[in-house]
Motif scaffolding. Structure first.
Motif, short mmCIF file in Angstrom:
data_model
loop_
_atom_site.label_atom_id
_atom_site.label_comp_id
_atom_site.label_asym_id
_atom_site.label_seq_id
_atom_site.Cartn_x
_atom_site.Cartn_y
_atom_site.Cartn_z
N ARG A 56 -72.61 15.66 19.41
CA ARG A 56 -72.08 14.31 19.23
C ARG A 56 -73.03 13.47 18.39
N HIS A 57 -74.32 13.48 18.76
CA HIS A 57 -75.30 12.68 18.02
C HIS A 57 -75.41 13.15 16.56
N THR A 58 -75.40 14.45 16.35
CA THR A 58 -75.50 14.98 14.98
C THR A 58 -74.29 14.58 14.15
N CYS A 59 -73.10 14.74 14.72
CA CYS A 59 -71.88 14.36 13.98
C CYS A 59 -71.87 12.86 13.68
N GLU A 60 -72.35 12.05 14.61
CA GLU A 60 -72.39 10.61 14.39
C GLU A 60 -73.34 10.27 13.24
N LYS A 61 -74.52 10.89 13.24
CA LYS A 61 -75.49 10.62 12.18
C LYS A 61 -74.98 11.07 10.82
N TYR A 75 -68.25 12.01 13.11
CA TYR A 75 -67.93 12.11 14.53
C TYR A 75 -66.44 11.93 14.81
N ASP A 76 -65.85 10.86 14.31
CA ASP A 76 -64.44 10.60 14.61
C ASP A 76 -63.51 11.70 14.11
N PRO A 77 -63.63 12.13 12.84
CA PRO A 77 -62.73 13.22 12.41
C PRO A 77 -62.95 14.52 13.18
N CYS A 86 -70.35 6.49 20.25
CA CYS A 86 -71.65 7.10 20.08
C CYS A 86 -72.65 6.05 19.64
N GLU A 87 -73.84 6.13 20.14
CA GLU A 87 -74.86 5.16 19.79
C GLU A 87 -75.30 5.39 18.35
N ASP A 138 -60.46 1.27 13.67
CA ASP A 138 -61.06 2.55 14.05
C ASP A 138 -62.53 2.55 13.64
N ASP A 139 -63.34 1.74 14.36
CA ASP A 139 -64.75 1.55 13.99
C ASP A 139 -65.71 2.07 15.06
N ASN A 140 -65.21 2.85 16.02
CA ASN A 140 -66.02 3.48 17.06
C ASN A 140 -66.70 2.46 17.98
N ARG A 141 -66.10 1.28 18.12
CA ARG A 141 -66.64 0.27 19.02
C ARG A 141 -65.72 0.03 20.20
N GLY A 142 -64.58 0.69 20.21
CA GLY A 142 -63.63 0.51 21.30
C GLY A 142 -62.59 -0.53 20.98
#
Length: 176
Positions: free
Chosen positions: A154-159, A163-165, A2-3, A68-72
């Motif tokens: 997705r954007h809301t959970c990321e902010k 998001y990951d959990p 997610c951005e 597990d840093d959401n960067r792939g």
């Protein structure tokens, strides 16, 4: 992925749209854009005649919290001495962690199973050849209310930093 607002790598903003937004991901995960050989791939097996086998590590959280840093993250299976040498040379500029090979391949369908042929693939490929990008996306992947809701969630959970959990929870619920 997610951005994240303002998140950068080497001074450049990270691109990380989700499957509900990115045109390539939408076609890829719908099994519409795979090459024909992918539907009966002769290389889908644990042990291969190659130096390295690389593939996405979507469930890295199972084996490494630090990665597990959401960067792939990419899994790399060493298949030969030459592969080990290549990986050793890359270690000076890539962040790596050795993990148990059986844990790395456990439950990984994409390592041994070919994707299923989407019955509409030929139709999609004909449209790829004949439509411009916007027309193609509007026809095959319209920005529906459901897609907009998924993007918003997705954007809301990321902010909110959840998001990951939340993604893992949803995957668990869907599997049941």
């Amino acid at each position: 992925m997610c951005e994240l607002e303002g998140e950068t790598l080497y001074g450049e903003r990270l691109y990380s749209e989700g499957v509900e937004t990115d045109p390539y991901l939408r076609a890829f995960f719908a099994d519409l854009s795979d090459r024909p050989i992918c539907y009966e791939c002769p290389f889908k097996k644990r042990y291969r005649v190659t130096d390295l086998t690389c593939w996405d590590f979507f469930d890295v959280y199972r084996l490494s919290k630090e990665f597990d840093d959401n960067r792939g993250v990419t899994r790399v299976l060493i298949q030969s001495d030459e592969g080990q040498e290549l990986l050793d040379r890359a270690s000076s500029y890539a962040r790596m962690k050795e993990i148990d090979v059986e844990a790395a391949v456990e439950g990984v369908r994409e390592l041994t199973k070919s994707v299923k042929l989407n019955p509409r693939r030929d139709e999609f490929m004909a449209d790829v050849a004949n439509l411009d990008g916007e027309e193609l996306m509007n026809k095959w992947f319209p920005d529906s209310g459901k897609v907009k809701a998924e993007r918003f969630a997705r954007h809301t959970c990321e902010k909110l930093g959840i998001y990951d959990p939340m993604k893992r929870l949803v995957k668990k619920i869907i599997k049941k």
